[in-house]
Design a protein around this motif. Structure first.
Motif: not given
Length: 198
Positions: A80-98
């Motif tokens: 999960x840390x790796x996926x968060x660090x690789x997120x390139x957009x706010x939408x990706x972060x919101x999807x991760x949060x969901x």
């Protein structure tokens, strides 16, 4: 990755492996290659200096992590840390949060702070910010040597803020603000970055 270390990545770029992959690491190498391909497809010249990601460190002076009580599996947390660090957009972060809320329940404060740190990172990177340090007394931004930022906008920002904002060296901007809560610090940093980018 262990197999790559032992045998190498083969002939990725031609008749023989150049050895550069081992120097920068496979993950960074593939990101550099992806960025160069995207630039060429967009009709832009490949820029050597643009090939390396600007790494932005964000410190809100609050624990920013996925607690063991929230996600108990260490391998899952690392993923999960790796996926968060690789997120390139706010939408990706919101999807991760969901996804986190769906899988593990409501986010505890340290996990919310982690998401906010990544939001700040995404806002800071295009401006050439390498470090964000937000305490309860001030926000300090440190920039790369030649940031992709209009110097006139920085000066206008300093003039508007009066004595609260100043250059703290050739590559640092300091804004004095009283922000006791980490949520206020995160929002203040995003507001400052938005004003600098406008």
């Amino acid at each position: 990755m262990h197999d790559l270390e032992i045998r190498g990545a083969g002939e990725i770029l031609g008749e023989s492996q150049s050895g550069e992959i081992q120097e920068v690491g496979f993950s960074l190498y593939t990101r550099m290659l992806d960025r160069a391909v995207r630039r060429l497809k967009a009709g832009k010249a490949a820029d050597i200096d643009d090939g390396v990601d600007i790494s932005t460190e964000v410190n809100l002076h609050v624990p920013a992590l996925l607690p063991e009580t929230y996600c108990s599996d260490v391998h899952e947390r690392l993923s999960l840390y790796k996926r968060l660090a690789d997120a390139e957009t706010r939408e990706e972060l919101e999807a991760m949060q969901e996804e986190l809320v769906d899988r593990f329940g409501l986010l505890p404060d340290p996990a919310r702070a982690l998401i906010q740190c990544h939001e700040v990172r995404l806002a800071a990177r295009p401006l050439g910010v390498t470090r964000v340090d937000a305490t309860h007394e001030a926000v300090q931004l440190q920039f790369v040597k030649n940031p992709p930022l209009d110097g006139g906008k920085v000066l206008d920002f300093i003039r508007k803020k009066g004595r609260a904002a100043r250059l703290a060296g050739p590559d640092r901007l300091r804004v004095d603000v009283k922000l006791p809560a980490w949520q206020e610090r995160a929002q203040a940093v995003k507001d400052i970055l938005l004003q600098l980018a406008a």
